[in-house]
Design an enzyme around this catalytic site. Structure first.
Site, short mmCIF file in Angstrom:
data_model
loop_
_atom_site.label_atom_id
_atom_site.label_comp_id
_atom_site.label_asym_id
_atom_site.label_seq_id
_atom_site.Cartn_x
_atom_site.Cartn_y
_atom_site.Cartn_z
N ASN A 134 0.81 -1.24 0.00
CA ASN A 134 0.00 0.00 0.00
C ASN A 134 0.84 1.28 0.00
O ASN A 134 0.43 2.27 -0.61
CB ASN A 134 -1.04 -0.01 1.13
N LYS A 157 11.30 -9.10 1.37
CA LYS A 157 10.30 -9.89 0.65
C LYS A 157 9.10 -8.95 0.54
O LYS A 157 8.34 -8.76 1.48
CB LYS A 157 9.94 -11.17 1.43
N ALA A 159 5.53 -7.35 -1.23
CA ALA A 159 4.26 -7.92 -1.70
C ALA A 159 4.41 -8.31 -3.17
O ALA A 159 5.09 -7.63 -3.94
CB ALA A 159 3.14 -6.91 -1.51
N SER A 160 3.73 -9.39 -3.54
CA SER A 160 3.93 -9.96 -4.88
C SER A 160 3.44 -9.06 -6.01
O SER A 160 3.80 -9.28 -7.16
CB SER A 160 3.23 -11.32 -4.97
N GLY A 209 1.76 -5.78 7.56
CA GLY A 209 0.76 -6.50 6.77
C GLY A 209 -0.43 -6.88 7.61
O GLY A 209 -0.74 -6.23 8.61
N GLU A 231 3.76 -4.74 12.38
CA GLU A 231 2.88 -3.59 12.13
C GLU A 231 1.69 -4.13 11.37
O GLU A 231 1.78 -4.38 10.16
CB GLU A 231 3.61 -2.54 11.27
N CYS A 265 -3.25 1.63 6.71
CA CYS A 265 -3.48 1.01 8.01
C CYS A 265 -3.96 2.04 9.02
O CYS A 265 -4.76 1.74 9.88
CB CYS A 265 -2.20 0.34 8.50
P1 NAP Z 1 -0.73 -9.24 3.65
O1 NAP Z 1 -1.55 -10.11 2.81
O2 NAP Z 1 -0.45 -9.65 5.04
O3 NAP Z 1 0.65 -9.00 2.87
C1 NAP Z 1 1.72 -8.28 3.43
C2 NAP Z 1 3.02 -9.00 3.15
O4 NAP Z 1 3.02 -10.26 3.85
C3 NAP Z 1 3.20 -9.37 1.68
O5 NAP Z 1 4.57 -9.30 1.36
C4 NAP Z 1 2.71 -10.80 1.62
O6 NAP Z 1 3.24 -11.53 0.54
C5 NAP Z 1 3.18 -11.34 2.94
N1 NAP Z 1 2.41 -12.45 3.48
C6 NAP Z 1 1.10 -12.68 3.35
N2 NAP Z 1 0.74 -13.80 4.03
C7 NAP Z 1 1.88 -14.27 4.59
C8 NAP Z 1 2.16 -15.41 5.41
N3 NAP Z 1 1.22 -16.26 5.80
N4 NAP Z 1 3.44 -15.59 5.80
C9 NAP Z 1 4.40 -14.73 5.44
N5 NAP Z 1 4.20 -13.65 4.66
C10 NAP Z 1 2.94 -13.41 4.25
O7 NAP Z 1 -1.32 -7.79 3.76
P2 NAP Z 1 -2.10 -6.99 2.65
O8 NAP Z 1 -3.53 -7.38 2.76
O9 NAP Z 1 -1.46 -7.08 1.34
O10 NAP Z 1 -1.85 -5.52 3.21
C11 NAP Z 1 -2.78 -4.83 3.91
C12 NAP Z 1 -2.69 -5.07 5.40
O11 NAP Z 1 -1.48 -4.51 5.89
C13 NAP Z 1 -3.80 -4.35 6.12
O12 NAP Z 1 -4.29 -5.13 7.17
C14 NAP Z 1 -3.10 -3.11 6.66
O13 NAP Z 1 -3.74 -2.51 7.74
C15 NAP Z 1 -1.77 -3.66 7.00
N6 NAP Z 1 -0.78 -2.57 7.09
C16 NAP Z 1 -0.29 -2.24 8.33
C17 NAP Z 1 0.59 -1.17 8.47
C18 NAP Z 1 1.15 -0.78 9.81
O14 NAP Z 1 2.11 0.01 9.85
N7 NAP Z 1 0.64 -1.26 10.93
C19 NAP Z 1 0.96 -0.44 7.33
C20 NAP Z 1 0.43 -0.81 6.11
C21 NAP Z 1 -0.44 -1.88 6.00
P3 NAP Z 1 2.41 -11.78 -0.82
O15 NAP Z 1 2.13 -10.45 -1.42
O16 NAP Z 1 3.33 -12.60 -1.64
O17 NAP Z 1 1.16 -12.49 -0.41
#
Ligand code: NAP
Length: 472
Positions: A134, A157, A159-160, A209, A231, A265
């Site tokens: 994001n 690593k 996001a894809s 994430g 985070e 987020c």
């Molecule tokens: P996500 O699916 O968790 O993806 C984030 C990263 O984690 C990607 O690189 C993803 O790889 C990887 N990933 C996903 N599942 C995994 C697993 N089981 N094991 C290891 N790595 C894994 O998150 P998203 O939906 O793309 O992003 C949005 C989320 O991030 C929202 O919940 C948002 O609130 C949160 N976020 C939090 C912050 C903060 O600072 N607290 C900031 C920004 C976003 P792939 O792309 O290859 O699946």
């Protein structure tokens, strides 16, 4: 998930990548380990010069990098340019302040029966960074700048769906002068994370994430006894009290909910409004939301571009439909537009109940939930009534209420009369299911440092012993 650039404004796949093989990943880990041995011997001043060079490159390449981000994940070009500028500023901040943040901290030598005692901050080694799409540049830079300044190396690593931005980041730090391997991008899917984090050369991990990814990484790291910073998601409250400037609050609410096409987020997601000003605020807020222009993210007239993926848009719409089917009221938006691209209109939903998904889940798109409360206590109850605790906002001009909100909101930050954002000068992170650990400021840099106690005595008989001395 395929590793590919797909333009969310059109749905066109522009470039795909084969994931790296295990051998390639192992070789990258070896390079980063070797780079760590070199980097940790460099001075903070030298690393600061490299980070300063990275800032200059970011500034010089702002337009091109912004276009790349817009193409990969759909944020408006203006927002992407601002993100590049913020990254350059953060690099300069750490380049300027790391010396102070990493300086030895003297302790009271007499109290600990030493001739000299102090705390020294040292790097811990290669850190795996699993990052979201994001803010594809900022999320990485806010980890990388302090980590590299501390002398750690980074394995990204990403996001894809943002592979080209991921490769750009590796290239950026290399061109800035950091040793080969100091910052490496691994083009791999999330299935490769377990093996990388299990490698003994990798010393820690940071994830930004979803909760799901957080649980998975924390589990692996627990087994491997490795430090993590998480985070995760948020469903930030935005409380409006009767004394608030309603025009300013409604304007901030609109920006806070729709910035980054609603995919932040720390976006305010739940708007909790005192009954005395509910109608007046709702009228202003809905008018602002409905007036936003949705469209081509490269067009300067656009306020809200597409969501980053088709799945993401489907999820947001399903959350809105779930609320509508349970008798919530849609005050604007709420319909998927025709045509290409994964667009979703700014939407306000009122009359929410705890049975609805929107009440308890994070909504990652430009959709606001509106809640009516009749007192300060009820506002706090609703605001804190989720599993998340990332950011929070309170709008009130009453100094007593400001103080109370600062204490009572259960979140990693409280922004009063302003929308939540992040600054390199201030710590950033959450509580509850929003994660743990902090990024930014000196605290963020020290998360991945060995906080080493150094005690120096005279070496004479009896030194260090005596009343109160004991060993564990
Ligand atoms: P996500 O699916 O968790 O993806 C984030 C990263 O984690 C990607 O690189 C993803 O790889 C990887 N990933 C996903 N599942 C995994 C697993 N089981 N094991 C290891 N790595 C894994 O998150 P998203 O939906 O793309 O992003 C949005 C989320 O991030 C929202 O919940 C948002 O609130 C949160 N976020 C939090 C912050 C903060 O600072 N607290 C900031 C920004 C976003 P792939 O792309 O290859 O699946």
């Amino acid at each position: 998930m395929p590793i590919a650039t797909t333009n969310p404004a059109t749905g066109a796949v522009l470039r795909s990548y084969d994931p790296m093989s295990q051998e390639q990943v192992d070789a990258a880990i070896e390079r980063t380990d070797l780079a760590f041995r070199e980097l940790r011997r460099t001075t903070v001043a030298q690393r600061g010069r490299w980070l300063g060079a990275a800032a200059d490159l970011l500034d010089a390449e702002r337009d091109e990098t912004a276009r790349l981000m817009t193409t990969e994940m759909g944020k408006t070009y203006a927002a992407a340019r601002a993100e590049v500028t913020k990254c350059a500023a953060a690099c300069r901040f750490y380049a300027a302040h790391a010396e102070r943040m990493l300086a030895d901290e003297p302790a009271d030598a007499r109290a600990v029966k030493a001739t000299r005692a102090f705390v020294r901050y040292q790097p811990i080694g290669p850190v795996l960074a699993v990052m979201p799409w994001n803010f594809p540049l900022w999320q990485v830079v806010r980890f990388a700048a302090p980590a590299l300044m501390a002398g750690n190396t980074g394995l990204l690593k990403h996001a894809s769906n943002v592979p080209q931005t991921a490769l750009y980041l590796e290239d950026l730090f290399r061109r800035a002068g950091f040793p080969e391997g100091a910052f490496t991008t691994l083009l791999v899917g999330s299935d490769a994370v377990e093996r990388v984090l299990g490698d003994p050369r990798v010393r820690a991990a940071t994830l930004t994430g979803s909760e799901r990814a957080g649980r998975s990484i924390a589990q692996i790291a627990g087994r491997e006894l490795k430090k993590t910073v998480l985070e995760l998601g948020g469903s930030d409250p935005f409380v409006v009290m009767p004394s608030a400037d309603l025009d300013a609050a409604a304007e901030a609410a609109t920006t806070a909910r729709c910035q980054n096409n609603g995919q932040s987020c720390i976006a305010a997601k739940r708007f909790i409004v005192h009954a005395d000003v509910y109608d007046a605020f709702a009228e202003r807020f809905v008018a602002n939301m409905a007036a936003l222009t949705v469209g081509d993210p490269m067009d300067p007239a656009t306020d809200v571009g597409p969501l980053a993926s088709e799945g993401g848009r489907d999820e947001v719409h399903a959350q809105v439909r779930d609320a509508v089917e349970r008798d919530a009221t849609v005050l604007c938006g709420g319909e998927v537009p025709d045509g290409d691209g994964w667009f979703y209109p700014p939407t306000v939903v009122a009359d929410l109940t705890p049975q609805m998904r929107m009440w308890s889940e994070e909504v990652f798109g430009p959709v606001a939930g509106l809640y009516r409360v009749s007192s300060y206590d009820e506002a706090i109850e609703v605001a804190n009534g989720t599993a998340f605790g990332l950011g929070s906002n309170a709008w009130t001009t009453d100094p007593d209420e400001q103080e109370r909100f600062a204490t009572d909101l259960d979140a990693g930050n409280v922004f009063v009369n302003g929308m939540t954002t992040s600054f390199p000068e201030l710590p950033f992170g959450g509580v509850k299911n929003s994660g743990y650990g902090r990024e930014l400021s000196a605290l963020g840099m020290r998360e991945f440092c060995n906080t080493k106690t150094v005690w120096v005595g005279r070496g004479e008989e009896g030194a260090g012993a005596g009343v109160g001395a004991h060993s564990e």
